[in-house]
Design a protein around this motif. Structure first.
Motif, PDB file in Angstrom:
ATOM      1  N   GLU A  76       0.771  -1.131  -0.082  1.00 23.13           N
ATOM      2  CA  GLU A  76       0.028   0.014  -0.080  1.00 23.13           C
ATOM      3  C   GLU A  76       0.891   1.242  -0.100  1.00 23.13           C
ATOM      4  O   GLU A  76       0.716   2.130  -0.793  1.00 23.13           O
ATOM      5  N   ASP A  77       1.990   1.417   0.744  1.00 20.40           N
ATOM      6  CA  ASP A  77       2.688   2.284   1.140  1.00 20.40           C
ATOM      7  C   ASP A  77       3.503   2.568  -0.447  1.00 20.40           C
ATOM      8  O   ASP A  77       3.766   3.847  -0.741  1.00 20.40           O
ATOM      9  N   GLY A  78       3.915   1.666  -1.254  1.00 25.76           N
ATOM     10  CA  GLY A  78       4.624   1.711  -2.301  1.00 25.76           C
ATOM     11  C   GLY A  78       3.644   2.606  -3.482  1.00 25.76           C
ATOM     12  O   GLY A  78       4.108   2.888  -4.562  1.00 25.76           O
ATOM     13  N   LYS A  79       2.424   2.849  -3.174  1.00 24.54           N
ATOM     14  CA  LYS A  79       1.676   3.612  -4.048  1.00 24.54           C
ATOM     15  C   LYS A  79       1.866   5.071  -3.821  1.00 24.54           C
ATOM     16  O   LYS A  79       1.201   5.907  -4.511  1.00 24.54           O
ATOM     17  N   HIS A  80       2.509   5.517  -2.789  1.00 21.17           N
ATOM     18  CA  HIS A  80       2.304   6.920  -2.404  1.00 21.17           C
ATOM     19  C   HIS A  80       3.491   7.763  -2.423  1.00 21.17           C
ATOM     20  O   HIS A  80       4.680   7.130  -2.515  1.00 21.17           O
ATOM     21  N   HIS A  81       3.599   8.995  -2.683  1.00 26.53           N
ATOM     22  CA  HIS A  81       4.532   9.799  -2.651  1.00 26.53           C
ATOM     23  C   HIS A  81       4.256  11.039  -1.710  1.00 26.53           C
ATOM     24  O   HIS A  81       3.134  11.665  -1.610  1.00 26.53           O
ATOM     25  N   ARG A  82       5.168  11.057  -0.640  1.00 23.49           N
ATOM     26  CA  ARG A  82       5.072  12.176   0.468  1.00 23.49           C
ATOM     27  C   ARG A  82       5.937  13.139   0.243  1.00 23.49           C
ATOM     28  O   ARG A  82       7.087  12.619   0.122  1.00 23.49           O
ATOM     29  N   GLN A  83       5.594  14.379   0.788  1.00 23.05           N
ATOM     30  CA  GLN A  83       6.494  15.804   0.753  1.00 23.05           C
ATOM     31  C   GLN A  83       6.343  16.182   1.820  1.00 23.05           C
ATOM     32  O   GLN A  83       5.359  16.733   2.266  1.00 23.05           O
ATOM     33  N   ILE A  84       7.387  16.505   2.322  1.00 24.91           N
ATOM     34  CA  ILE A  84       7.565  17.308   3.713  1.00 24.91           C
ATOM     35  C   ILE A  84       8.379  18.548   3.484  1.00 24.91           C
ATOM     36  O   ILE A  84       9.315  18.610   2.914  1.00 24.91           O
ATOM     37  N   LYS A  85       7.763  19.830   3.653  1.00 26.59           N
ATOM     38  CA  LYS A  85       8.511  21.164   3.767  1.00 26.59           C
ATOM     39  C   LYS A  85       8.772  21.324   4.849  1.00 26.59           C
ATOM     40  O   LYS A  85       7.850  21.887   5.877  1.00 26.59           O
ATOM     41  N   ILE A  86      10.014  21.428   5.190  1.00 21.33           N
ATOM     42  CA  ILE A  86      10.454  21.884   6.676  1.00 21.33           C
ATOM     43  C   ILE A  86      10.986  23.566   6.510  1.00 21.33           C
ATOM     44  O   ILE A  86      11.455  24.076   5.530  1.00 21.33           O
ATOM     45  N   GLU A  87      10.092  24.148   7.285  1.00 23.35           N
ATOM     46  CA  GLU A  87      10.184  25.563   7.337  1.00 23.35           C
ATOM     47  C   GLU A  87      11.585  26.174   8.104  1.00 23.35           C
ATOM     48  O   GLU A  87      12.054  25.322   8.762  1.00 23.35           O
ATOM     49  N   ASP A  88      11.872  27.307   7.632  1.00 29.23           N
ATOM     50  CA  ASP A  88      13.038  27.978   8.400  1.00 29.23           C
ATOM     51  C   ASP A  88      13.088  28.091  10.006  1.00 29.23           C
ATOM     52  O   ASP A  88      11.941  28.308  10.517  1.00 29.23           O
ATOM     53  N   ASN A  89      13.954  27.481  10.782  1.00 28.48           N
ATOM     54  CA  ASN A  89      13.726  27.222  12.172  1.00 28.48           C
ATOM     55  C   ASN A  89      12.829  26.360  12.790  1.00 28.48           C
ATOM     56  O   ASN A  89      12.639  26.499  13.956  1.00 28.48           O
ATOM     57  N   LYS A 216      20.607  23.718  11.644  1.00 27.20           N
ATOM     58  CA  LYS A 216      21.432  24.655  11.866  1.00 27.20           C
ATOM     59  C   LYS A 216      22.278  24.620  12.908  1.00 27.20           C
ATOM     60  O   LYS A 216      22.099  23.541  13.985  1.00 27.20           O
ATOM     61  N   LYS A 217      23.615  24.990  13.000  1.00 21.88           N
ATOM     62  CA  LYS A 217      24.546  24.917  14.269  1.00 21.88           C
ATOM     63  C   LYS A 217      23.829  25.434  15.439  1.00 21.88           C
ATOM     64  O   LYS A 217      23.049  26.279  15.622  1.00 21.88           O
ATOM     65  N   PRO A 218      24.090  24.678  16.747  1.00 25.10           N
ATOM     66  CA  PRO A 218      23.668  24.980  17.827  1.00 25.10           C
ATOM     67  C   PRO A 218      23.959  26.226  18.453  1.00 25.10           C
ATOM     68  O   PRO A 218      25.185  26.693  17.897  1.00 25.10           O
ATOM     69  N   ARG A 232      16.721  20.766  17.654  1.00 19.71           N
ATOM     70  CA  ARG A 232      17.695  21.593  16.691  1.00 19.71           C
ATOM     71  C   ARG A 232      16.741  22.300  15.510  1.00 19.71           C
ATOM     72  O   ARG A 232      16.082  21.618  14.841  1.00 19.71           O
ATOM     73  N   PRO A 233      16.940  23.716  15.515  1.00 21.05           N
ATOM     74  CA  PRO A 233      16.122  24.509  14.696  1.00 21.05           C
ATOM     75  C   PRO A 233      16.908  24.035  13.209  1.00 21.05           C
ATOM     76  O   PRO A 233      17.963  23.724  13.051  1.00 21.05           O
ATOM     77  N   CYS A 234      16.145  23.997  12.266  1.00 24.54           N
ATOM     78  CA  CYS A 234      16.495  23.519  10.786  1.00 24.54           C
ATOM     79  C   CYS A 234      16.581  24.656   9.704  1.00 24.54           C
ATOM     80  O   CYS A 234      16.019  25.797   9.989  1.00 24.54           O
ATOM     81  N   HIS A 235      17.371  24.320   8.569  1.00 20.48           N
ATOM     82  CA  HIS A 235      17.238  25.174   7.530  1.00 20.48           C
ATOM     83  C   HIS A 235      16.102  24.742   6.782  1.00 20.48           C
ATOM     84  O   HIS A 235      15.476  23.685   6.667  1.00 20.48           O
ATOM     85  N   GLU A 236      15.409  25.811   5.905  1.00 12.38           N
ATOM     86  CA  GLU A 236      14.407  25.657   4.951  1.00 12.38           C
ATOM     87  C   GLU A 236      14.978  24.574   3.955  1.00 12.38           C
ATOM     88  O   GLU A 236      15.825  24.669   3.413  1.00 12.38           O
ATOM     89  N   THR A 237      14.139  23.472   3.922  1.00 18.77           N
ATOM     90  CA  THR A 237      14.163  22.460   2.862  1.00 18.77           C
ATOM     91  C   THR A 237      13.026  21.645   2.608  1.00 18.77           C
ATOM     92  O   THR A 237      12.121  21.688   3.335  1.00 18.77           O
ATOM     93  N   THR A 238      13.018  20.829   1.448  1.00 20.52           N
ATOM     94  CA  THR A 238      12.190  19.928   1.187  1.00 20.52           C
ATOM     95  C   THR A 238      12.545  18.466   1.080  1.00 20.52           C
ATOM     96  O   THR A 238      13.634  18.281   0.702  1.00 20.52           O
ATOM     97  N   VAL A 239      11.679  17.594   1.717  1.00 17.44           N
ATOM     98  CA  VAL A 239      11.932  16.137   1.793  1.00 17.44           C
ATOM     99  C   VAL A 239      10.987  15.416   0.889  1.00 17.44           C
ATOM    100  O   VAL A 239       9.535  15.754   0.976  1.00 17.44           O
ATOM    101  N   ASP A 240      11.365  14.640  -0.045  1.00 15.68           N
ATOM    102  CA  ASP A 240      10.460  13.819  -0.872  1.00 15.68           C
ATOM    103  C   ASP A 240      10.916  12.606  -0.448  1.00 15.68           C
ATOM    104  O   ASP A 240      11.769  11.999  -0.614  1.00 15.68           O
TER     105      ASP A 240
END
Length: 250
Positions: A76-89, A216-218, A232-240
């Motif tokens: 079932e999972d193989g049918k899906h595509h998930r996108q996560i947008k990580i915002e700055d900080n 981001k660096k601590p 830990r705060p993150c940089h803005e990025t996209t995870v596919d």
């Protein structure tokens, strides 16, 4: 006696296949072994043997059902595509939080392609090794969840000048440490690598815009997030995240 030996042999094979993460084959062997045990149960009048067979049948049926559900979920999972947008900080995106859903017991081999598993600045200082530390933290997560990973392949770019030796020594230390846990780290360098990608042999592919270095660096060595990446705060990025089975259909 012959049926009992056949059932024992079939179930031994099921357990071996299960341990090797060959789940479809293991499921078939469990089912055949259970059928043989049921036949033995019907043919015996010995109450002690009946009790023994019932317990074994119950145990193997439970495991077979777990595998059946796992295989159905994978399909079932193989049918899906998930996108996560990580915002700055943004926080809450440590490696375990991001990957744990996909690190099932089927994962025994992992490929990491990231051009910057090294330090950044020249001249090098201890604080410059956050990319190496990030890779180390990623490896720690792999051997904890769920403990079946046996091989990690790393493809990265080679650092320059003074950083080259420090990068090599850092990765060698990680390799030796993983070896003590029964995990092989294979390291290759490419001068042209650009894309960042993580693959599991279960079929899952994770593409992160910034690779493993999206934190981001601590603010300091004693600030929250220095040890726990979820804080830990993150940089803005996209995870596919998608399954290899899905890519064949598009």
């Amino acid at each position: 006696m012959a049926e009992g030996a056949a059932a024992a042999a079939m179930l031994r094979r099921a357990v071996e296949l299960d341990a090797a993460s060959r789940f479809p084959e293991a499921l078939l062997c469990y089912q055949e072994g259970i059928d043989l045990l049921l036949h033995l149960l019907k043919g015996t009048k010995d109450e002690t043997k009946k009790s023994h067979y019932r317990q074994k049948i119950s145990d193997y049926m439970d495991r077979a059902e777990q595998i059946k559900k796992f295989l159905a979920q994978e399909k079932e999972d193989g049918k899906h595509h998930r996108q996560i947008k990580i915002e700055d900080n943004a926080t809450g995106f440590g490696y375990e939080s991001l990957f744990r859903r996909y690190l099932t017991e089927a994962v025994t081999e992992v490929w990491v392609e990231d051009p910057y598993v090294r330090h950044v600045h020249q001249p090098p200082r201890r604080s410059d090794f956050f990319q190496l530390y990030n890779f180390l933290r990623f490896c720690e997560m792999l051997i904890k969840r769920p403990g079946r990973v046996k091989t990690i392949h790393l493809l990265t770019s080679e650092d320059e000048d003074r950083g080259k030796d420090l990068q090599a020594s850092g990765l060698e230390e990680i390799r030796q440490s993983l070896g003590k846990h029964g995990v092989v780290l294979e390291i290759r360098y490419s001068p042209s690598i650009h894309d960042r990608e993580i693959r599991f042999n279960s079929g899952w592919v994770i593409k992160i815009g910034r690779g493993l270095d999206y934190f981001k660096k601590p603010q300091g060595r004693f600030s929250l997030g220095f040890c726990d990446l979820d804080l830990r705060p993150c940089h803005e990025t996209t995870v596919d995240i998608f399954h290899a089975e899905h890519t064949k259909k598009i």
